[in-house]
Design an enzyme around this catalytic site. Structure first.
Site, PDB file in Angstrom:
ATOM      1  N   SER A  93       0.899  -1.364   0.227  1.00  0.00           N
ATOM      2  CA  SER A  93       0.061  -0.076   0.048  1.00  0.00           C
ATOM      3  C   SER A  93       1.092   1.167  -0.113  1.00  0.00           C
ATOM      4  CB  SER A  93      -0.886  -0.065   1.286  1.00  0.00           C
ATOM      5  OG  SER A  93      -0.237  -0.009   2.365  1.00  0.00           O
ATOM      6  N   ALA A  94       2.093   0.951   0.745  1.00  0.00           N
ATOM      7  CA  ALA A  94       3.080   2.261   0.863  1.00  0.00           C
ATOM      8  C   ALA A  94       2.614   3.682   1.091  1.00  0.00           C
ATOM      9  CB  ALA A  94       3.652   2.188  -0.647  1.00  0.00           C
TER      10      ALA A  94
ATOM     11  N   HIS B  21       7.052 -11.241   0.717  1.00  0.00           N
ATOM     12  CA  HIS B  21       6.143 -10.438   1.688  1.00  0.00           C
ATOM     13  C   HIS B  21       6.620 -10.729   3.093  1.00  0.00           C
ATOM     14  CE1 HIS B  21       2.521  -9.117   3.966  1.00  0.00           C
ATOM     15  NE2 HIS B  21       2.080  -8.624   2.693  1.00  0.00           N
ATOM     16  N   GLY B  22       6.342  -9.539   3.761  1.00  0.00           N
ATOM     17  CA  GLY B  22       6.900  -9.898   5.318  1.00  0.00           C
ATOM     18  C   GLY B  22       5.895 -11.022   5.847  1.00  0.00           C
ATOM     19  N   ASP B  23       6.575 -11.715   6.934  1.00  0.00           N
ATOM     20  CA  ASP B  23       5.787 -12.958   7.566  1.00  0.00           C
ATOM     21  C   ASP B  23       4.496 -12.775   8.630  1.00  0.00           C
ATOM     22  OD1 ASP B  23       7.065 -12.069   9.670  1.00  0.00           O
ATOM     23  OD2 ASP B  23       8.558 -14.070   9.777  1.00  0.00           O
ATOM     24  N   ASP B  24       4.297 -11.310   8.623  1.00  0.00           N
ATOM     25  CA  ASP B  24       3.153 -10.802   9.432  1.00  0.00           C
ATOM     26  C   ASP B  24       1.956 -11.024   8.844  1.00  0.00           C
ATOM     27  OD1 ASP B  24       3.974  -8.831   7.575  1.00  0.00           O
ATOM     28  OD2 ASP B  24       2.938  -7.220   8.669  1.00  0.00           O
TER      29      ASP B  24
ATOM     30  N   THR C  59       9.931  -6.736  10.573  1.00  0.00           N
ATOM     31  CA  THR C  59      10.826  -5.786  11.167  1.00  0.00           C
ATOM     32  C   THR C  59      10.185  -5.465  12.552  1.00  0.00           C
ATOM     33  OG1 THR C  59      11.396  -5.189   9.043  1.00  0.00           O
ATOM     34  CG2 THR C  59      12.008  -3.811  10.952  1.00  0.00           C
TER      35      THR C  59
ATOM     36  N   ASP D 226     -33.174  25.933  14.382  1.00  0.00           N
ATOM     37  CA  ASP D 226     -32.253  25.826  13.266  1.00  0.00           C
ATOM     38  C   ASP D 226     -32.817  26.682  12.143  1.00  0.00           C
ATOM     39  OD1 ASP D 226     -30.651  24.543  11.199  1.00  0.00           O
ATOM     40  OD2 ASP D 226     -32.212  22.863  10.665  1.00  0.00           O
TER      41      ASP D 226
ATOM     42  N   ILE E 227       8.022  -1.947  14.374  1.00  0.00           N
ATOM     43  CA  ILE E 227       7.253  -0.862  13.741  1.00  0.00           C
ATOM     44  C   ILE E 227       5.725  -1.332  13.839  1.00  0.00           C
ATOM     45  CG2 ILE E 227       6.666  -0.677  11.242  1.00  0.00           C
ATOM     46  CD1 ILE E 227       9.838  -0.950  10.670  1.00  0.00           C
TER      47      ILE E 227
END
Length: 438
Positions: free
Chosen positions: A18-19, A98-101, A131, A213, A134
């Site tokens: 997604s960055a 891909h990250g392993d999360d 990592t 109103d 984070i």
């Protein structure tokens, strides 16, 4: 920056991001990916991202520019869904990294599909160790603490309308209700749900100040309260400007709203002293003529600085007992005049009126995204609205309506019992309130 040429003999590597918030974890994955071959990044579109979490802070183009200038990246392409299948079948990469999360949570199913698709050509999934230290949620919280710029906030509504089947807006009348809208979300089996933005309501702004109103609270006063909400939130705001006031003053209202970071102004096609549309008796209420109201829309578009600022035309024909043909005639005219969306209002108990309108207007060459305000036809589901091509739903007064009976009930219990303890079990703990703010 001069890009590396892709070596045809090199292996093909695919990474999806997604960055929105680029951090060292992303760089670690990209660096690892580059060791296996030429890296193509599938950059998730706004639509793909909003299927599982909040709209990204940066738009697709901004995120693409950042990724294209990272040395480990050879190519960036859009990934239009959270699922990788379409891009994988097109590219047929040798490796996906891909990250392993992602082995748990909403992406667990996505991971399984990636493995299944890669088997077709003996591709391999490589998972990079997560990592540590984070946290996306913590980083997102930091963005909220830091705030946002008026331009970034302003652009979000258009992006949401383009990215989502329906954009969900909830009324806010003070900073606390704004914080609830900002932070509340739920994860269900079929997706991620949240309120996408805030409705600055003329009705609830007035009532929360103990006034009727009828435009007794002027724009300047409302903007003071609105700025307090904007101080602690980042989501887009749609501003209820009643009929916009005198046309000679409208340009100043637009400039003030834009400067604050409001995404859209809604003006209704009634004239004279305001009378809330949900009153049964509307006999003294008059509707503006089409030319005059179109002139107001043109003033909004001429006055605005950013193309991201939206003009939404609210049609009161059904409120005033007029015909479907009158409502359609106005919708086409307002669209031609430059309205970015059409709010068709109704006080019927069912959505039949607005759905009949939607069916006809959807076929018009002047069709624009439609807005629904289901205050009276509250049994109507968002799916029904989507099926009739509504793109925005506004829950226009519910936060204040929820607060009032709760406050009366609490005050009554304290008064009756001459102490606060009996009221405590229905109250939010002080700890929760402090955690919301700090």
């Amino acid at each position: 920056m001069i890009r590396k040429k892709t070596n045809r003999n090199k292996k093909k590597v695919y990474v999806a991001f997604s960055a929105d918030i680029l951090h060292e974890g992303h760089i670690n994955v990209l660096k690892a990916a580059s060791q296996f071959g030429d890296v193509t990044v599938g950059l998730l579109t706004d639509k793909a991202i909003t299927s599982y979490r909040q709209l990204p802070h940066l738009n697709y183009k901004q995120r693409e520019i950042i990724l294209k200038n990272i040395k480990f990246v050879n190519k960036v392409i859009p990934q239009k869904t959270l699922d990788y299948t379409e891009n994988l079948n097109s590219i047929k990469p040798n490796y996906v990294l891909h990250g392993d999360d992602w082995r748990s949570g909403i992406q667990r199913i996505v991971r399984k599909n990636v493995i299944k698709v890669l088997k077709k050509w003996s591709g391999k999934l490589i998972e990079v160790p997560y990592t540590k230290n984070i946290s996306y949620s913590k980083m997102k919280s930091k963005i909220i603490e830091t705030g946002t710029t008026p331009e970034i906030r302003k652009s979000k509504l258009r992006r949401l309308v383009e990215a989502k089947n329906i954009t969900r807006i909830l009324e806010t009348h003070n900073s606390l209700s704004g914080l609830i809208i900002e932070k509340l979300n739920i994860q269900q089996k079929d997706g991620f749900y949240e309120f996408d933005g805030m409705w600055s309501s003329s009705l609830t702004d007035s009532v929360s100040r103990g006034k009727p109103d009828n435009q007794s609270v002027d724009i300047s006063t409302r903007l003071i309260g609105l700025n307090e909400i904007l101080d602690v939130t980042t989501k887009p705001v749609i501003f209820d400007a009643d009929n916009g006031g005198r046309i000679e003053h409208l340009s100043y209202t637009v400039k003030s709203l834009e400067r604050a970071g409001v995404s859209a102004i809604v003006i209704e096609d009634k004239i004279g002293l305001k009378k809330n549309s949900l009153f049964d008796n509307q006999k003294d209420t008059k509707q503006d003529n089409i030319k005059s109201f179109c002139d107001k829309i043109k003033v909004i578009n001429k006055s605005k600085i950013s193309e991201n600022f939206m003009a939404i035309a609210r049609i009161e024909s059904f409120i005033l007992g007029k015909s479907l043909s009158d409502a359609l005639k106005r919708a086409n005219a307002y669209s031609k005049a430059g309205a970015d969306a059409i709010l068709i209002h109704s006080k019927e108990k069912t959505p039949k009126q607005i759905f009949t309108f939607a069916k006809k207007f959807s076929k018009s060459k002047y069709y624009k995204p439609m807005v629904a305000v289901p205050s009276t036809y509250s049994k109507t589901t968002e799916k029904q609205l989507i099926d009739h091509r509504f793109k925005i739903v506004i829950y226009a007064n519910h936060m204040l309506r929820a607060a009032y009976p709760a406050m009366v009930n609490t005050a009554t219990k304290i008064l009756k019992n001459k102490k606060s303890y009996p009221a405590e079990r229905n109250l939010t703990s002080i700890k929760k309130i402090l955690n919301l703010i700090y």
